[in-house]
Design an enzyme around this catalytic site. Sequence first.
Site, PDB file in Angstrom:
ATOM      1  N   GLY A  14      32.908  42.305  30.453  1.00  0.00           N
ATOM      2  CA  GLY A  14      31.908  42.319  29.377  1.00  0.00           C
ATOM      3  C   GLY A  14      32.442  43.092  28.178  1.00  0.00           C
ATOM      4  O   GLY A  14      32.979  44.177  28.337  1.00  0.00           O
ATOM      5  N   ARG A  75      36.059  36.372  31.845  1.00  0.00           N
ATOM      6  CA  ARG A  75      36.054  36.699  33.277  1.00  0.00           C
ATOM      7  C   ARG A  75      36.921  35.631  33.918  1.00  0.00           C
ATOM      8  O   ARG A  75      36.724  34.442  33.696  1.00  0.00           O
ATOM      9  CB  ARG A  75      34.626  36.716  33.809  1.00  0.00           C
ATOM     10  CG  ARG A  75      33.816  37.851  33.141  1.00  0.00           C
ATOM     11  CD  ARG A  75      32.662  38.313  33.995  1.00  0.00           C
ATOM     12  NE  ARG A  75      32.279  39.666  33.637  1.00  0.00           N
ATOM     13  CZ  ARG A  75      31.243  39.976  32.829  1.00  0.00           C
ATOM     14  NH1 ARG A  75      30.502  39.022  32.311  1.00  0.00           N
ATOM     15  NH2 ARG A  75      30.962  41.224  32.581  1.00  0.00           N
ATOM     16  N   ASP A 106      35.303  48.184  35.867  1.00  0.00           N
ATOM     17  CA  ASP A 106      35.956  48.350  37.178  1.00  0.00           C
ATOM     18  C   ASP A 106      36.701  47.097  37.640  1.00  0.00           C
ATOM     19  O   ASP A 106      37.763  47.191  38.261  1.00  0.00           O
ATOM     20  CB  ASP A 106      34.964  48.857  38.230  1.00  0.00           C
ATOM     21  CG  ASP A 106      33.754  47.965  38.392  1.00  0.00           C
ATOM     22  OD1 ASP A 106      33.546  47.069  37.548  1.00  0.00           O
ATOM     23  OD2 ASP A 106      32.998  48.163  39.364  1.00  0.00           O
ATOM     24  N   THR A 128      32.956  49.612  28.573  1.00  0.00           N
ATOM     25  CA  THR A 128      31.774  48.909  29.076  1.00  0.00           C
ATOM     26  C   THR A 128      30.533  49.663  28.614  1.00  0.00           C
ATOM     27  O   THR A 128      30.529  50.896  28.625  1.00  0.00           O
ATOM     28  CB  THR A 128      31.762  48.771  30.614  1.00  0.00           C
ATOM     29  OG1 THR A 128      30.438  48.429  31.044  1.00  0.00           O
ATOM     30  CG2 THR A 128      32.153  50.056  31.338  1.00  0.00           C
ATOM     31  N   ASP A 130      27.900  49.917  30.186  1.00  0.00           N
ATOM     32  CA  ASP A 130      27.112  50.364  31.346  1.00  0.00           C
ATOM     33  C   ASP A 130      27.286  51.843  31.708  1.00  0.00           C
ATOM     34  O   ASP A 130      26.444  52.416  32.383  1.00  0.00           O
ATOM     35  CB  ASP A 130      27.467  49.533  32.591  1.00  0.00           C
ATOM     36  CG  ASP A 130      27.221  48.056  32.377  1.00  0.00           C
ATOM     37  OD1 ASP A 130      26.400  47.713  31.508  1.00  0.00           O
ATOM     38  OD2 ASP A 130      27.868  47.239  33.065  1.00  0.00           O
ATOM     39  N   ASP A 132      29.243  52.942  33.888  1.00  0.00           N
ATOM     40  CA  ASP A 132      29.199  52.953  35.357  1.00  0.00           C
ATOM     41  C   ASP A 132      30.554  53.266  35.999  1.00  0.00           C
ATOM     42  O   ASP A 132      30.833  52.837  37.117  1.00  0.00           O
ATOM     43  CB  ASP A 132      28.655  51.603  35.873  1.00  0.00           C
ATOM     44  CG  ASP A 132      29.505  50.429  35.427  1.00  0.00           C
ATOM     45  OD1 ASP A 132      30.400  50.615  34.576  1.00  0.00           O
ATOM     46  OD2 ASP A 132      29.277  49.316  35.915  1.00  0.00           O
ATOM     47  N   ARG A 174      23.892  46.856  34.429  1.00  0.00           N
ATOM     48  CA  ARG A 174      24.300  46.373  35.763  1.00  0.00           C
ATOM     49  C   ARG A 174      23.641  47.240  36.825  1.00  0.00           C
ATOM     50  O   ARG A 174      22.433  47.407  36.781  1.00  0.00           O
ATOM     51  CB  ARG A 174      25.815  46.364  35.875  1.00  0.00           C
ATOM     52  CG  ARG A 174      26.322  45.217  36.739  1.00  0.00           C
ATOM     53  CD  ARG A 174      27.808  45.250  36.883  1.00  0.00           C
ATOM     54  NE  ARG A 174      28.501  44.699  35.746  1.00  0.00           N
ATOM     55  CZ  ARG A 174      29.017  43.480  35.695  1.00  0.00           C
ATOM     56  NH1 ARG A 174      28.930  42.704  36.736  1.00  0.00           N
ATOM     57  NH2 ARG A 174      29.645  43.051  34.625  1.00  0.00           N
TER      58      ARG A 174
HETATM   59  P1  ADP Z   1      34.469  44.466  34.230  1.00  0.00           P
HETATM   60  O1  ADP Z   1      35.900  44.741  33.981  1.00  0.00           O
HETATM   61  O2  ADP Z   1      33.612  44.704  33.027  1.00  0.00           O
HETATM   62  O3  ADP Z   1      33.955  45.138  35.482  1.00  0.00           O
HETATM   63  P2  ADP Z   1      34.571  41.979  35.722  1.00  0.00           P
HETATM   64  O4  ADP Z   1      34.084  42.555  36.999  1.00  0.00           O
HETATM   65  O5  ADP Z   1      34.056  40.631  35.326  1.00  0.00           O
HETATM   66  O6  ADP Z   1      34.307  42.904  34.467  1.00  0.00           O
HETATM   67  O7  ADP Z   1      36.171  41.903  35.826  1.00  0.00           O
HETATM   68  C1  ADP Z   1      36.954  41.418  34.764  1.00  0.00           C
HETATM   69  C2  ADP Z   1      38.104  40.616  35.303  1.00  0.00           C
HETATM   70  O8  ADP Z   1      38.969  41.449  36.079  1.00  0.00           O
HETATM   71  C3  ADP Z   1      37.748  39.484  36.264  1.00  0.00           C
HETATM   72  O9  ADP Z   1      37.327  38.321  35.606  1.00  0.00           O
HETATM   73  C4  ADP Z   1      39.060  39.255  36.984  1.00  0.00           C
HETATM   74  O10 ADP Z   1      39.953  38.511  36.191  1.00  0.00           O
HETATM   75  C5  ADP Z   1      39.599  40.675  37.100  1.00  0.00           C
HETATM   76  N1  ADP Z   1      39.237  41.210  38.434  1.00  0.00           N
HETATM   77  C6  ADP Z   1      38.011  41.584  38.868  1.00  0.00           C
HETATM   78  N2  ADP Z   1      38.042  41.957  40.165  1.00  0.00           N
HETATM   79  C7  ADP Z   1      39.316  41.815  40.566  1.00  0.00           C
HETATM   80  C8  ADP Z   1      39.991  42.025  41.799  1.00  0.00           C
HETATM   81  N3  ADP Z   1      39.357  42.444  42.904  1.00  0.00           N
HETATM   82  N4  ADP Z   1      41.320  41.763  41.842  1.00  0.00           N
HETATM   83  C9  ADP Z   1      41.979  41.324  40.742  1.00  0.00           C
HETATM   84  N5  ADP Z   1      41.388  41.088  39.557  1.00  0.00           N
HETATM   85  C10 ADP Z   1      40.088  41.332  39.448  1.00  0.00           C
HETATM   86  O1  F6P Z   2      28.959  44.983  32.188  1.00  0.00           O
HETATM   87  C1  F6P Z   2      28.337  44.745  30.966  1.00  0.00           C
HETATM   88  C2  F6P Z   2      27.145  43.842  31.140  1.00  0.00           C
HETATM   89  O2  F6P Z   2      26.575  43.616  29.858  1.00  0.00           O
HETATM   90  C3  F6P Z   2      26.072  44.340  32.107  1.00  0.00           C
HETATM   91  O3  F6P Z   2      25.245  45.322  31.541  1.00  0.00           O
HETATM   92  C4  F6P Z   2      25.363  43.063  32.441  1.00  0.00           C
HETATM   93  O4  F6P Z   2      24.784  43.139  33.732  1.00  0.00           O
HETATM   94  C5  F6P Z   2      26.460  42.036  32.426  1.00  0.00           C
HETATM   95  O5  F6P Z   2      27.542  42.595  31.680  1.00  0.00           O
HETATM   96  C6  F6P Z   2      26.082  40.723  31.801  1.00  0.00           C
HETATM   97  O6  F6P Z   2      27.129  39.849  31.971  1.00  0.00           O
HETATM   98  P1  F6P Z   2      27.290  38.477  31.153  1.00  0.00           P
HETATM   99  O7  F6P Z   2      27.770  38.853  29.778  1.00  0.00           O
HETATM  100  O8  F6P Z   2      28.315  37.737  31.924  1.00  0.00           O
HETATM  101  O9  F6P Z   2      25.954  37.823  31.108  1.00  0.00           O
END
Ligand code: ADP
Ligand code: F6P
Length: 354
Positions: A14, A75, A106, A128, A130, A132, A174
């Site tokens: 995000g 993502r 994360d 982010t 959040d 978090d 989140r």
């Molecule tokens: P954020 O970084 O905000 O937590 P996401 O959870 O969507 O957002 O993760 C962002 C991107 O990081 C994912 O679309 C994926 O490409 C990569 N990613 C997430 N989890 C994993 C994982 N367990 N192993 C490798 N890459 C990951």
């Molecule tokens: O992690 C940032 C965030 O905006 C969260 O607060 C929310 O739950 C999520 O991403 C929304 O994701 P998307 O942009 O995929 O709808």
Amino acid sequence: MKTFRRIGVLTSGGDAPGMNAAIRAVVRSALSCGVEVMGIYRGYSGLIKGDIRPLALRDVSNIVNKGGTILYSDRCPEFKTEEGMAQAVETCHRFGIDGIIAIGGDGTFRGATDLTAHGIPCIGIPGTIDNDIASTDNTIGFDTAMNTVIEMVDRLRDTCESHARCSVIEVMGRGAGDIALYTGIATGATAIVIPEVETDVEAIIKKIENSRRLGKRNFIILVSEGVGSKFGPELTELVEERTGIESRFTRLGHVIRGGNPSLRDRFLASRMGVYAVDRLLEGLSNIVVCDIGDNLTHFEINYALILDRMCKGKLKEGDLDNFTPEQITQMEEIVRAKKAKMTRLYYTADRIDL
Ligand code: ADP
Ligand code: F6P
């Protein structure tokens, strides 16, 4: 020690206001050390597809004040697969990328740690809204998102006051209640609903009735999305039914993810960008930059990720196997302090929002 000639920077997950300020700081500080910077577009998707262009000094001009991310975000489930990872590593070799700074949450750090294990040193910067990431006091974007929330809530309060209504407002975050909790205090919400503290709906109803008796006309309830998407709308109906006060539900949604970054986010992002480049060029990798008590430091990505799981009460078997007893004690202490802070803030709000 590895010599860095060219590094990459990406934003993933995000988006968050302040990501551009971090990109700018990475580019400018690396260039000042004689290291070239490649902009990797659309996060890990761009890394797999080779959507990469050099970023020069002037390519990052006039972005410190802009929301979103000039590198775009994505993502990318494919990055979690062996084929996706192999393609990403191949892209790094093709473009001569010696290391990567990954700005995100994360999930992004999980990707960065995997990439490091495949021979491309990575450093994570927490971006982010959040907030978090338990290993840092603040993430980039959190402050701006909260400023947007308070502006929106102030507006809703105006109309609530005119109509003697209750506004139930859901905000993103989140699984983390930080945005709802801090903005609830800052807007004088009558009640705050977050996943970290059990909600007593009867107490909320009593509080509204008591405040009305004390002359209050408008009622704000801040709800974190982490308690579930049905909670806000159901609470709105219940408040109206039980108190007779006309109630409206508003979901602020993605509105709070955009907008120009606040001073705090620009400041944090600029410092973190420079810090990340310095550590990468020193030879460190697989770490996440953290802000603790207004000082920048870093933790191993795996430490930060497991700390997050501990914080959410989601530790899996074996998660703590690779940590020393001292590290585990330190983690438990951080989790305890974070929980205590949330609870303290929650009851602070409860005492003053009448
Ligand atoms: P954020 O970084 O905000 O937590 P996401 O959870 O969507 O957002 O993760 C962002 C991107 O990081 C994912 O679309 C994926 O490409 C990569 N990613 C997430 N989890 C994993 C994982 N367990 N192993 C490798 N890459 C990951
Ligand atoms: O992690 C940032 C965030 O905006 C969260 O607060 C929310 O739950 C999520 O991403 C929304 O994701 P998307 O942009 O995929 O709808």
